[in-house]
Design a protein around this motif. Sequence first.
Motif, short mmCIF file in Angstrom:
data_model
loop_
_atom_site.label_atom_id
_atom_site.label_comp_id
_atom_site.label_asym_id
_atom_site.label_seq_id
_atom_site.Cartn_x
_atom_site.Cartn_y
_atom_site.Cartn_z
N SER A 355 45.42 42.42 43.48
CA SER A 355 45.98 42.62 44.82
C SER A 355 44.86 42.94 45.80
CB SER A 355 47.01 43.76 44.79
OG SER A 355 47.50 44.05 46.06
N PRO A 356 44.00 41.98 46.10
CA PRO A 356 42.93 42.24 47.06
C PRO A 356 43.48 42.47 48.46
CG PRO A 356 43.05 39.90 46.56
CD PRO A 356 44.01 40.57 45.64
N GLY A 357 42.68 43.09 49.30
CA GLY A 357 43.11 43.31 50.67
C GLY A 357 42.37 44.45 51.33
N GLY A 379 39.10 51.19 55.65
CA GLY A 379 38.48 50.13 56.43
C GLY A 379 37.70 49.13 55.61
N ASN A 380 37.48 49.45 54.32
CA ASN A 380 36.79 48.51 53.42
C ASN A 380 37.75 47.46 52.90
OD1 ASN A 380 34.54 50.94 51.87
ND2 ASN A 380 34.30 49.77 53.73
N GLU A 381 37.21 46.30 52.59
CA GLU A 381 37.98 45.21 52.01
C GLU A 381 37.79 45.21 50.49
OE1 GLU A 381 40.43 41.68 52.46
OE2 GLU A 381 39.63 42.96 54.05
N VAL A 382 38.89 45.17 49.75
CA VAL A 382 38.82 44.96 48.31
C VAL A 382 38.83 43.45 48.10
CG1 VAL A 382 39.92 45.34 46.08
CG2 VAL A 382 40.01 47.13 47.83
N SER A 383 37.68 42.91 47.71
CA SER A 383 37.51 41.46 47.64
C SER A 383 38.08 40.89 46.36
CB SER A 383 36.02 41.12 47.74
OG SER A 383 35.79 39.74 47.48
N GLY A 384 38.66 39.71 46.47
CA GLY A 384 39.15 39.00 45.29
C GLY A 384 38.04 38.40 44.45
N ALA A 385 36.80 38.51 44.91
CA ALA A 385 35.68 37.93 44.17
C ALA A 385 35.17 38.83 43.05
CB ALA A 385 34.53 37.62 45.13
N TYR A 386 35.61 40.10 43.05
CA TYR A 386 35.05 41.06 42.10
C TYR A 386 36.14 41.72 41.26
CZ TYR A 386 31.21 40.49 45.41
OH TYR A 386 30.25 39.96 46.22
N ASP A 387 35.70 42.58 40.36
CA ASP A 387 36.60 43.38 39.55
C ASP A 387 37.55 44.16 40.48
OD1 ASP A 387 37.18 46.16 38.19
OD2 ASP A 387 36.65 44.78 36.57
N PRO A 388 38.82 44.35 40.07
CA PRO A 388 39.79 44.98 40.98
C PRO A 388 39.70 46.50 41.10
CG PRO A 388 40.84 44.42 38.90
CD PRO A 388 39.46 43.86 38.83
N ILE A 545 45.68 27.09 35.72
CA ILE A 545 45.17 28.44 35.49
C ILE A 545 44.46 28.90 36.75
CG2 ILE A 545 43.61 29.88 34.13
CD1 ILE A 545 44.07 27.95 31.80
N VAL A 546 44.88 30.06 37.26
CA VAL A 546 44.31 30.63 38.47
C VAL A 546 43.54 31.89 38.10
CG1 VAL A 546 44.79 31.58 40.76
CG2 VAL A 546 46.20 29.70 39.87
N GLU A 547 42.34 32.02 38.64
CA GLU A 547 41.50 33.19 38.37
C GLU A 547 41.28 33.99 39.64
OE1 GLU A 547 37.16 34.15 36.38
OE2 GLU A 547 37.29 32.64 37.96
N ALA A 548 41.38 35.30 39.53
CA ALA A 548 41.05 36.21 40.63
C ALA A 548 40.62 37.53 40.04
CB ALA A 548 42.24 36.41 41.56
N MET A 549 39.63 38.16 40.66
CA MET A 549 39.14 39.46 40.21
C MET A 549 38.86 39.47 38.71
SD MET A 549 41.35 42.19 42.43
CE MET A 549 40.73 42.75 44.01
#
Length: 595
Positions: A355-357, A379-388, A545-549
């Motif tokens: 759940s990035p955001g 104010g920081n963004e939790v990016s979908g490119a990294y570990d959650p 197959i979808v990959e995120a985090m």
Amino acid sequence: MSGNIFDKVLLANRGEIAVRIFRTLRELGLGSVAVYSEADRGALHVSFADEAYLIGPASPAESYLKIDTLVETALRANAGAVHPGYGFLAENAAFARAVEAAGLTWIGPPPEAIDLMGSKTRARQAMRAAGVPIIPGTTDPVESVEALLQLGEEMGYPLLIKAAAGGGGKGMEVVESPADAERAFETARRQGQSYFANPDVYVEKLIVDPRHVEVQVLADAHGNVIHLGERDCTIQRRHQKLIEETPSPAVDGGLRARIGEIGVSAARAAGYRSAGTIEGLLTRDGEYFFMEMNTRIQVEHTVTEEVTGVDLVREQVRIALGERLSLQQADVQLRGHAIECRINAEDVANGFLPSPGLVTVYREPSGPGVRVDSGVAAGNEVSGAYDPMIAKLIVRGVDREHARRRMLRALDEFVIEGPKTLLGFHKALLAHECFVRGETCEGIVESEELAARAAELDGVGPGNRLQRGRTVDRARTVEVDGRRFEVRVLEPEQPWRELARRRSERGRGRGHAGSDAIVSPMQGTVLSVAVADGDAVEAGGVICIVEAMKMENEVRAPHAGTIAGLSVAAGQPVSTGQVICVIAGEQGAGDRPPP
């Protein structure tokens, strides 16, 4: 600068582990250098360091994997040493060698030990030769589905396929029966190639409902090797740890000494130096088997620090400077009990999907015995490119029950708004009777029951006094000074209703002619597509197959039919709710809605 003298360290990582290591460097009087990708320009670790350098342009994840760029940046910053943290290149022997070849000090184990333990098959061979008990299975890579099926006949099911270069729960697939063999084999190989650039896999006999118990070891360059007790990491989801604690509720003094000896023997057999973790499985009968060695600092190192009083990062730095361990085995004492909860950006109501955001509100708990290792701020963004992972919440109490209650108090105080998080999940699990009794909680972690309870508890607590979310209009009868009144009030909707609504929405999408619009359950990248327009698909068949985090999710057909309107391809990004395709055709009788 060369040798074991340095006064500035580059941290080749991001997030909470970077911030945590910078704190120890500051206490030691050493300078700190951060690196960051384009996506991390505003990240907390960037402002926390003495200096920070952009290491793009590249994709967000790849930025932290560019060995040449990282080494060049360390030289440019006049850093004398490099600490890899965990993840990314932390267990990459080529990176360690490149750092040392540049005349820098590597704060970690020798490259040879990383090589040995990075190959799970070679590690199993070395441990068996050293007399360390290993899980029954192969010590050489398994080359084909046919070989896997043969092992199933010989060893019996269930089996566990594991990436030979794997770690962190990646590249692991369960084979319950011969029907699972081909899918599991290909999935494990694909993940091995994707995460570790090595598709080789090996096979172990799956031990049913074990405890995941690991041993923290420290080794210096003077032949001193000690252990600092065990950690229990049994509470997992998809082989990813969620809660860790020490001491283990299943380990007594005698077993602790035996497991510790196994850890020390394994570290000596690997020629180890620095902090490392011997991971193992403890069976219901009290047998302990070596599983793998993580040649780095662990996410859950914090609980060991809390009960031993030893700063493991400080020991890593001292060892890299050529110093002896600051304590001997006889000095190690476990005081009290510590628990760590990983606060991930994941949606429990939606199968733990990432759940990035944007983090809009962030307020940490505090008070006696509470520690938070975090990599974010409001104010920081939790990016979908990294570990959650957003943060780690750690508590220490005089015993396990005291620590459990303290953790519940701290979870109530923790406020994170924006991404969905595991705060409600942890509250639900720590209050569940299986956790109270110190059991493995098999079948509970991903149960509907716990998900519903987590939804009820999400956002509830002293730190969340303001009610947010949907409200419902209700009629109420009240009495004022004995007079009866009929009034209408707006009340907060019960959280479990949102869970039921989302499940209902996932089941909808059927058209009047028996069609389903299949949508992506999360924001991410399409790894592979298994169908094409016009293909027939069975109920439960994999569409893509979808990959995120760093998590893979198989998107499956809800019923049999024909693929139409396929709109994605491998390598493409997708957003949550984006239509992937439509399945047209008759639903099975069991799938038809009632008349």
